[in-house]
Design an enzyme around this catalytic site. Structure first.
Site, mmCIF file in Angstrom:
data_model
loop_
_atom_site.group_PDB
_atom_site.id
_atom_site.type_symbol
_atom_site.label_atom_id
_atom_site.label_comp_id
_atom_site.label_asym_id
_atom_site.label_seq_id
_atom_site.Cartn_x
_atom_site.Cartn_y
_atom_site.Cartn_z
ATOM 1 N N ILE A 22 18.128 -0.093 -7.651
ATOM 2 C CA ILE A 22 18.070 -1.096 -9.082
ATOM 3 C C ILE A 22 17.242 -1.077 -9.509
ATOM 4 O O ILE A 22 15.533 -0.596 -9.681
ATOM 5 C CB ILE A 22 18.222 -2.327 -7.803
ATOM 6 C CG1 ILE A 22 18.072 -3.475 -8.579
ATOM 7 C CG2 ILE A 22 16.720 -2.439 -6.954
ATOM 8 C CD1 ILE A 22 18.996 -4.194 -8.722
ATOM 9 N N ALA A 47 6.402 -5.214 -16.663
ATOM 10 C CA ALA A 47 6.522 -6.593 -15.868
ATOM 11 C C ALA A 47 7.134 -6.204 -14.462
ATOM 12 O O ALA A 47 7.367 -5.113 -14.490
ATOM 13 C CB ALA A 47 7.560 -7.195 -16.980
ATOM 14 N N ILE A 88 11.162 3.060 -8.942
ATOM 15 C CA ILE A 88 12.984 2.563 -9.184
ATOM 16 C C ILE A 88 13.647 3.265 -7.203
ATOM 17 O O ILE A 88 13.518 4.687 -7.523
ATOM 18 C CB ILE A 88 13.739 3.164 -9.607
ATOM 19 C CG1 ILE A 88 13.516 1.746 -10.963
ATOM 20 C CG2 ILE A 88 14.559 2.801 -9.443
ATOM 21 C CD1 ILE A 88 13.168 0.893 -10.602
ATOM 22 N N GLU A 101 19.168 -10.136 -1.419
ATOM 23 C CA GLU A 101 17.584 -8.696 -1.508
ATOM 24 C C GLU A 101 16.404 -9.314 -0.409
ATOM 25 O O GLU A 101 15.512 -8.357 0.454
ATOM 26 C CB GLU A 101 16.517 -8.711 -2.800
ATOM 27 C CG GLU A 101 15.129 -6.945 -2.823
ATOM 28 C CD GLU A 101 15.345 -7.102 -3.922
ATOM 29 O OE1 GLU A 101 16.153 -6.871 -4.892
ATOM 30 O OE2 GLU A 101 14.189 -6.034 -3.818
ATOM 31 N N ARG A 102 15.903 -10.451 -0.557
ATOM 32 C CA ARG A 102 14.819 -11.243 -0.689
ATOM 33 C C ARG A 102 15.700 -10.895 1.120
ATOM 34 O O ARG A 102 14.694 -11.029 2.119
ATOM 35 C CB ARG A 102 14.344 -12.322 -0.552
ATOM 36 C CG ARG A 102 13.755 -11.890 -2.580
ATOM 37 C CD ARG A 102 13.354 -13.359 -2.653
ATOM 38 N NE ARG A 102 12.510 -12.330 -3.979
ATOM 39 C CZ ARG A 102 12.630 -13.199 -4.938
ATOM 40 N NH1 ARG A 102 12.966 -14.383 -5.498
ATOM 41 N NH2 ARG A 102 12.234 -12.646 -6.524
ATOM 42 N N GLN A 158 -6.503 -11.062 29.875
ATOM 43 C CA GLN A 158 -5.871 -12.897 29.376
ATOM 44 C C GLN A 158 -6.038 -12.309 27.679
ATOM 45 O O GLN A 158 -4.810 -12.859 27.722
ATOM 46 C CB GLN A 158 -6.835 -13.640 29.783
ATOM 47 C CG GLN A 158 -6.566 -15.061 28.999
ATOM 48 C CD GLN A 158 -7.089 -16.704 30.191
ATOM 49 O OE1 GLN A 158 -7.957 -16.809 29.135
ATOM 50 N NE2 GLN A 158 -6.801 -17.311 30.029
ATOM 51 N N GLN A 194 -3.989 -2.310 16.434
ATOM 52 C CA GLN A 194 -5.189 -2.926 17.598
ATOM 53 C C GLN A 194 -5.001 -3.134 18.944
ATOM 54 O O GLN A 194 -6.039 -2.311 19.506
ATOM 55 C CB GLN A 194 -5.140 -4.424 17.121
ATOM 56 C CG GLN A 194 -6.939 -4.586 17.451
ATOM 57 C CD GLN A 194 -8.168 -4.095 16.837
ATOM 58 O OE1 GLN A 194 -7.965 -3.996 15.664
ATOM 59 N NE2 GLN A 194 -9.275 -4.550 17.515
ATOM 60 N N GLY A 224 -6.011 1.092 20.267
ATOM 61 C CA GLY A 224 -7.064 1.167 19.790
ATOM 62 C C GLY A 224 -7.270 2.346 18.908
ATOM 63 O O GLY A 224 -5.744 2.474 18.301
#
Ligand SMILES: Cc1cc2nc3c(=O)[nH]c(=O)nc-3n(C[C@H](O)[C@H](O)[C@H](O)COP(=O)(O)OP(=O)(O)OC[C@H]3O[C@@H](n4cnc5c(N)ncnc54)[C@H](O)[C@@H]3O)c2cc1C
Length: 384
Positions: free
Chosen positions: A125, A132, A159, A247-248, A284, A341, A344
């Site tokens: 696409i 732009a 693309i 697409e979204r 915790q 995270q 580690g």
């Protein structure tokens, strides 16, 4: 409580796709990432299995299934271990070819859609350009008439599938916008990549999605026949806005699925890894972090499923889809970051899959319409 949108048939499809992904795709993901290239056989193989045309009517070789079958595919593909594969396939199935089904002539459907469904032709696409991206109306690639042909000049940037594509569904300016319709003057074309003047100028190097080929394309006097025009001349902007909804949405579904995988990995790792004499999942602080991740994923999943339901019923739910795109892009990167995270130092090493998922997830906040663009769409539609 919401009932599952998935039928027994969808679940059978899910099991079959999961087997395919685990047995045939996942073993190659590492090599594809290293090579910066997904093997070509993936397209015909997925075509043979019917996975490139789940929602396409049988007369073009598709399965004629509902949108939930597409959701199943998008949820399963990330299991291969490389975000590049779902992106490359998503471009083929949910970005470059739906406009052909919706706006194309019978000849275009037979010449482009049907071979794409079989995996014989790879689709790309072409919207973005060096000058732009977010502002689609500012594209500079132009087509001018010469007899019954069109001559295209310009460039397309970023693309996906650009190095391997057989054709590009391309957004091109064919006239200046009318003063009474600022959205006019843009048209869609189906451009074969083997035409004289069509050149892949460069393969782009990227932070993530490294197995996916991304190209800068130059178009220098590319002559296409009048039949290459897709849909109505001058109405391409509205047509590509319709395309962007699909697409979204597919991107949001994939983002939730990828986040779920990250969560599952983080959960397994923190149950195994010990510090201060106990598994880190038993602190915790870790538990709360995992709870926040799970909650984050689930709320975005429900938002996405709601938009899928609307799309499946033929509703043009632009606000809801923009919300999904925004929420899923942010959430999947947040979850990937938390997963890193929780791993580690191993999380930052190339030996664990979490760092790849983290790099891959970052794209969604930019590609297919950035976070800021989604906010602009939502704010306009809310009348702000
Ligand atoms: C890996 C990858 C694959 C891609 N694949 C494809 C593809 O297959 N086909 C295709 O056509 N494109 C593709 N893209 C392009 C992608 O859709 C664009 O990058 C995206 O739309 C943003 O455009 P841009 O990069 O030109 O950024 P710009 O438009 O230059 O934006 C730069 C920054 O300014 C912000 N900004 C812009 N306008 C506003 C505003 N009004 N308000 C506030 N902030 C604003 C943006 O959000 C962004 O943060 C791909 C990109 C990448 C990185």
């Amino acid at each position: 409580m919401r009932t599952s949108p998935f039928t027994e048939e969808h679940e059978q499809l899910r099991a079959a796709i999961r087997r395919f992904v685990t047995d045939e795709l996942a073993p190659h993901a590492e090599a594809w990432e290293q090579a910066g290239w997904i093997d070509d056989w993936v397209w015909p193989r997925m075509g043979e299995l019917g996975y490139l045309g789940l929602a396409v009517p049988p007369e073009y070789g598709g399965q004629g299934a509902d949108y939930w079958a597409t959701v199943v595919l998008a949820e399963e593909l990330p299991r291969c271990g490389s975000g590049s594969l779902p992106m490359a396939i998503g471009v083929q199935t949910d970005m470059a070819t739906p406009p052909i089904l919706k706006f194309g002539t019978e000849e275009q459907k037979q010449a482009y859609l049907a071979p794409a469904v079989r995996g014989e032709k790879v689709a790309a696409i072409g919207i973005s350009e060096p000058e732009a991206g977010s502002d689609v109306r500012a594209i500079r690639t132009r087509a001018r008439r010469e007899g019954s042909d069109w001559i295209i000049d310009g460039a397309k940037l970023y693309i996906t599938n650009g190095l391997r594509a057989d054709f590009v569904t391309m957004v091109v300016r064919t006239a200046a916008a009318d003063s009474d319709d600022p959205w006019s003057g843009i048209s869609l074309f189906l451009v074969d990549t083997d035409l004289p003047g069509f050149e892949v100028a460069r393969k782009l190097d990227k932070v993530g999605m490294r197995a996916s080929d991304t190209a800068l394309i130059h178009l220098d006097g590319v002559r296409v026949p009048g039949e290459a025009l897709l849909g109505v001349e001058g109405q391409g902007f509205k047509q590509i806005m319709w395309q962007l909804q699909g697409e979204r949405l597919i991107g949001a579904i994939g983002g939730v699925a990828a986040a779920q995988l990250m969560f599952d990995r983080a959960l397994a790792y923190t149950r195994e890894r010990e510090a201060f004499g106990r598994p880190i999942a038993r602190f915790q602080a870790t538990r709360h972090r995992l709870v926040d991740m799970a909650t984050d994923i689930e709320q975005v999943r429900q938002l996405v499923y709601d938009a899928c339901d609307r799309w499946n019923r033929g509703e043009y739910a632009v606000t809801e889809i923009a919300m999904c795109k925004l929420a899923a892009a942010q959430m999947s990167f947040r979850v990937a970051d938390e997963a890193l995270q929780l791993h580690g130092g191993y999380g930052y090493s190339r030996e664990f899959p979490v760092e790849r998922a983290w790099r891959d997830a970052r794209l969604a906040r930019v590609g297919g319409g950035s976070d800021e663009v989604q906010r602009e769409i939502i704010s306009k539609l809310l009348g702000l």
